[in-house]
Design a protein around this motif. Structure first.
Motif, PDB file in Angstrom:
ATOM      1  N   PHE A 135       0.816  -1.217   0.000  1.00 15.40           N
ATOM      2  CA  PHE A 135       0.000   0.000   0.000  1.00 15.40           C
ATOM      3  C   PHE A 135       0.849   1.267   0.000  1.00 15.40           C
ATOM      4  N   ALA A 136       2.157   1.118   0.196  1.00 12.49           N
ATOM      5  CA  ALA A 136       3.057   2.270   0.272  1.00 12.49           C
ATOM      6  C   ALA A 136       4.098   2.195  -0.839  1.00 12.49           C
ATOM      7  N   PRO A 137       4.733   3.323  -1.169  1.00 12.33           N
ATOM      8  CA  PRO A 137       5.820   3.295  -2.156  1.00 12.33           C
ATOM      9  C   PRO A 137       6.941   2.365  -1.721  1.00 12.33           C
ATOM     10  N   ALA A 138       7.681   1.860  -2.692  1.00 14.34           N
ATOM     11  CA  ALA A 138       8.688   0.833  -2.446  1.00 14.34           C
ATOM     12  C   ALA A 138       9.746   1.276  -1.438  1.00 14.34           C
ATOM     13  N   GLU A 139      10.045   2.570  -1.394  1.00 10.04           N
ATOM     14  CA  GLU A 139      11.113   3.020  -0.495  1.00 10.04           C
ATOM     15  C   GLU A 139      10.752   2.892   0.990  1.00 10.04           C
ATOM     16  N   TYR A 140       9.470   2.605   1.269  1.00  7.65           N
ATOM     17  CA  TYR A 140       9.048   2.441   2.659  1.00  7.65           C
ATOM     18  C   TYR A 140       8.812   0.976   3.040  1.00  7.65           C
ATOM     19  N   HIS A 141       9.025   0.079   2.116  1.00  7.50           N
ATOM     20  CA  HIS A 141       8.841  -1.340   2.412  1.00  7.50           C
ATOM     21  C   HIS A 141       9.898  -1.814   3.410  1.00  7.50           C
ATOM     22  N   LYS A 142       9.500  -2.745   4.262  1.00  6.36           N
ATOM     23  CA  LYS A 142      10.372  -3.320   5.295  1.00  6.36           C
ATOM     24  C   LYS A 142      10.800  -2.290   6.342  1.00  6.36           C
ATOM     25  N   ASN A 143      10.059  -1.172   6.394  1.00 10.21           N
ATOM     26  CA  ASN A 143      10.376  -0.116   7.364  1.00 10.21           C
ATOM     27  C   ASN A 143       9.055   0.419   7.928  1.00 10.21           C
ATOM     28  N   PRO A 144       8.439  -0.303   8.864  1.00  9.64           N
ATOM     29  CA  PRO A 144       7.117   0.080   9.374  1.00  9.64           C
ATOM     30  C   PRO A 144       7.043   1.501   9.920  1.00  9.64           C
ATOM     31  N   LYS A 145       8.078   1.968  10.589  1.00 10.74           N
ATOM     32  CA  LYS A 145       8.056   3.310  11.157  1.00 10.74           C
ATOM     33  C   LYS A 145       7.995   4.364  10.060  1.00 10.74           C
ATOM     34  N   ALA A 146       8.848   4.219   9.053  1.00 12.18           N
ATOM     35  CA  ALA A 146       8.849   5.177   7.942  1.00 12.18           C
ATOM     36  C   ALA A 146       7.543   5.096   7.151  1.00 12.18           C
ATOM     37  N   ARG A 147       7.041   3.875   6.998  1.00 13.54           N
ATOM     38  CA  ARG A 147       5.767   3.692   6.281  1.00 13.54           C
ATOM     39  C   ARG A 147       4.631   4.398   7.012  1.00 13.54           C
ATOM     40  N   GLN A 148       4.601   4.284   8.327  1.00 12.29           N
ATOM     41  CA  GLN A 148       3.558   4.962   9.097  1.00 12.29           C
ATOM     42  C   GLN A 148       3.686   6.479   8.983  1.00 12.29           C
ATOM     43  N   GLU A 149       4.901   6.992   9.067  1.00  6.39           N
ATOM     44  CA  GLU A 149       5.111   8.436   8.946  1.00  6.39           C
ATOM     45  C   GLU A 149       4.641   8.937   7.585  1.00  6.39           C
ATOM     46  N   TRP A 150       4.918   8.155   6.546  1.00  2.30           N
ATOM     47  CA  TRP A 150       4.445   8.513   5.210  1.00  2.30           C
ATOM     48  C   TRP A 150       2.922   8.554   5.181  1.00  2.30           C
ATOM     49  N   ALA A 151       2.272   7.561   5.793  1.00  3.42           N
ATOM     50  CA  ALA A 151       0.818   7.490   5.796  1.00  3.42           C
ATOM     51  C   ALA A 151       0.200   8.672   6.539  1.00  3.42           C
ATOM     52  N   VAL A 152       0.777   9.023   7.667  1.00  6.97           N
ATOM     53  CA  VAL A 152       0.266  10.165   8.437  1.00  6.97           C
ATOM     54  C   VAL A 152       0.366  11.442   7.611  1.00  6.97           C
ATOM     55  N   GLN A 153       1.482  11.621   6.931  1.00  6.29           N
ATOM     56  CA  GLN A 153       1.633  12.811   6.089  1.00  6.29           C
ATOM     57  C   GLN A 153       0.616  12.806   4.946  1.00  6.29           C
ATOM     58  N   GLN A 154       0.343  11.640   4.399  1.00  9.95           N
ATOM     59  CA  GLN A 154      -0.668  11.536   3.346  1.00  9.95           C
ATOM     60  C   GLN A 154      -2.032  12.003   3.849  1.00  9.95           C
ATOM     61  N   LEU A 155      -2.387  11.606   5.065  1.00 13.19           N
ATOM     62  CA  LEU A 155      -3.665  12.045   5.633  1.00 13.19           C
ATOM     63  C   LEU A 155      -3.682  13.553   5.818  1.00 13.19           C
ATOM     64  N   LYS A 156      -2.588  14.116   6.257  1.00 12.87           N
ATOM     65  CA  LYS A 156      -2.532  15.572   6.445  1.00 12.87           C
ATOM     66  C   LYS A 156      -2.630  16.297   5.107  1.00 12.87           C
ATOM     67  N   TYR A 157      -1.993  15.727   4.079  1.00  9.96           N
ATOM     68  CA  TYR A 157      -2.170  16.286   2.737  1.00  9.96           C
ATOM     69  C   TYR A 157      -3.648  16.225   2.326  1.00  9.96           C
ATOM     70  N   ALA A 158      -4.296  15.121   2.658  1.00 11.90           N
ATOM     71  CA  ALA A 158      -5.699  14.945   2.270  1.00 11.90           C
ATOM     72  C   ALA A 158      -6.589  16.005   2.907  1.00 11.90           C
ATOM     73  N   ALA A 159      -6.276  16.378   4.152  1.00  7.29           N
ATOM     74  CA  ALA A 159      -7.051  17.426   4.814  1.00  7.29           C
ATOM     75  C   ALA A 159      -6.930  18.741   4.054  1.00  7.29           C
ATOM     76  N   LYS A 160      -5.708  19.096   3.707  1.00  3.04           N
ATOM     77  CA  LYS A 160      -5.476  20.369   3.014  1.00  3.04           C
ATOM     78  C   LYS A 160      -6.001  20.336   1.587  1.00  3.04           C
ATOM     79  N   ALA A 161      -5.843  19.189   0.918  1.00  2.00           N
ATOM     80  CA  ALA A 161      -6.361  19.061  -0.446  1.00  2.00           C
ATOM     81  C   ALA A 161      -7.872  19.172  -0.463  1.00  2.00           C
ATOM     82  N   SER A 162      -8.527  18.540   0.511  1.00  2.00           N
ATOM     83  CA  SER A 162      -9.984  18.626   0.598  1.00  2.00           C
ATOM     84  C   SER A 162     -10.424  20.072   0.775  1.00  2.00           C
ATOM     85  N   ASN A 163      -9.719  20.790   1.632  1.00  2.17           N
ATOM     86  CA  ASN A 163     -10.023  22.209   1.838  1.00  2.17           C
ATOM     87  C   ASN A 163      -9.861  22.979   0.536  1.00  2.17           C
ATOM     88  N   ASN A 164      -8.762  22.753  -0.179  1.00  2.74           N
ATOM     89  CA  ASN A 164      -8.525  23.463  -1.438  1.00  2.74           C
ATOM     90  C   ASN A 164      -9.583  23.153  -2.487  1.00  2.74           C
TER      91      ASN A 164
END
Length: 351
Positions: A100-129
């Motif tokens: 579900f995440a880009p390849a550079e985050y595979h085998k790295n759960p912490k980095a994958r989670q950080e990426w996902a959280v940032q995606q949600l924050k982008y989604a909030a701002k994109a929805s507003n825009n």
């Protein structure tokens, strides 16, 4: 009362690499041709929609909105189902969910989670825009492997799990609040928020955050043998989104809710195209009108048997025919006699 908007279609199950499903222009033209009035856009398909750019550039968001509008459509909401799943992942599922995440985050759960959280924050701002006020996602799951526990769950495990889930989501909910957008969790097996009780447990942990809302999808409740009409009565104030999706549950002496590891066609519980399952949509649309739901009726197509294009074509008509144009007056107004306070007292025999 409000009239539900629609019909709309969730594009996730239709995206592909062949026309008319390979570009945003073509898929919007296709959807409009079937009679849909809105599209719900998944944000993980970067060739259709750039989530980061939509968050950082109002100009880009306006371009996307204008492109969709050029086909007579509106964007109903954005979806981060896949990214939301990655906010909370039990280690047993790490390899499965890496996809579900880009390849550079595979085998790295912490980095994958950080990426996902940032995606949600982008989604909030994109929805507003984009001028949207609701967004759909999954909660993720830390506790799901213990949903039917053997051995029994250790004391305090559920409390610890929901505390951690809330800690991960609270900062995300705050960003959505800053942008005036509701987070609508799709209540779904496989997620820690999979029924009303689990949602309530989460809601308590996030201090009844006003943005922690619900997407209503009756199909998942049919497969859980949950009363999906009573659910609306209980949670209507938190229901801000609506997936119109059908399902059936036909238990036998050989299998029930869990499906016996069978494929979709062979399961007792199956998703079906609209009108082919067991969901009482007349009652659902009535309750939605009763409770003043003013959002979109969005078709989510998943069916074990029917071709998706047939499901979409039939689904647009199905939703259109079920939307209740709410009345602007009471049916018995014609018999009204008019009144004032003195008249009312005479009727009641009050002197």
């Amino acid at each position: 009362m409000k009239t539900i908007k629609g019909p709309a279609i969730f594009l996730a199950q239709f995206l592909g690499d062949k026309p008319p499903f390979d570009t945003l222009d073509d898929i919007c033209k296709w959807a409009a041709g079937l009679g849909f009035k809105g599209v719900q856009i998944p944000t993980w398909a970067g060739n259709y929609f750039d989530l980061k750019q939509a968050a950082e550039s109002k100009t880009y968001a306006d371009e996307i909105k204008g492109k969709v509008a050029s086909y007579g459509l509106e964007i109903t909401e954005l979806s981060t189902h896949l990214q939301g799943q990655l906010v909370a992942v039990h280690p047993a599922y790490d390899d499965l969910f890496d996809g579900f995440a880009p390849a550079e985050y595979h085998k790295n759960p912490k980095a994958r989670q950080e990426w996902a959280v940032q995606q949600l924050k982008y989604a909030a701002k994109a929805s507003n825009n984009l001028g949207l006020n609701a967004h759909v996602t999954f909660s993720g799951a830390l506790l799901w492997p213990t949903v039917y526990p053997w051995p029994q769950r250790p004391a305090g495990l559920v409390e610890t799990g929901f505390t951690e889930l809330a800690n991960r989501w609270k900062p995300i909910l705050d960003v959505f609040d800053e942008n005036g957008v509701d987070v609508c969790y799709e209540i779904h097996p496989g997620e820690d928020l999979h029924d009303g009780i689990s949602y309530e447990m989460f809601l308590e942990k996030v201090n009844n955050h006003k943005r922690a809302c619900l997407l209503y999808d009756p199909s998942h409740f049919v497969l859980q043998c949950l009363d999906y009409l009573d659910f609306i009565d209980i949670y209507h104030e938190r229901i801000k989104m609506f997936h119109v999706k059908d399902a059936e549950f036909n238990p036998t002496g050989r299998q029930g809710v869990y499906g016996g590891y069978q494929n979709w066609v062979e399961r007792a519980g199956r998703f079906r195209s609209l009108g082919d399952g067991q969901v009482d949509f007349k009652s659902i649309f009535s309750k939605m009108a009763q409770y003043n739901f003013g959002g979109w009726a969005v078709m989510e197509w998943e069916c074990a048997m029917k071709h998706p294009e047939d499901g979409a074509r039939e689904g647009a008509i199905f939703i259109k025919d079920h939307i209740i144009r709410v009345t602007e007056k009471a049916f018995d107004d014609f018999a009204g006699t008019g009144s004032d306070e003195e008249f009312n007292k005479r009727v009641l025999g009050i002197k």
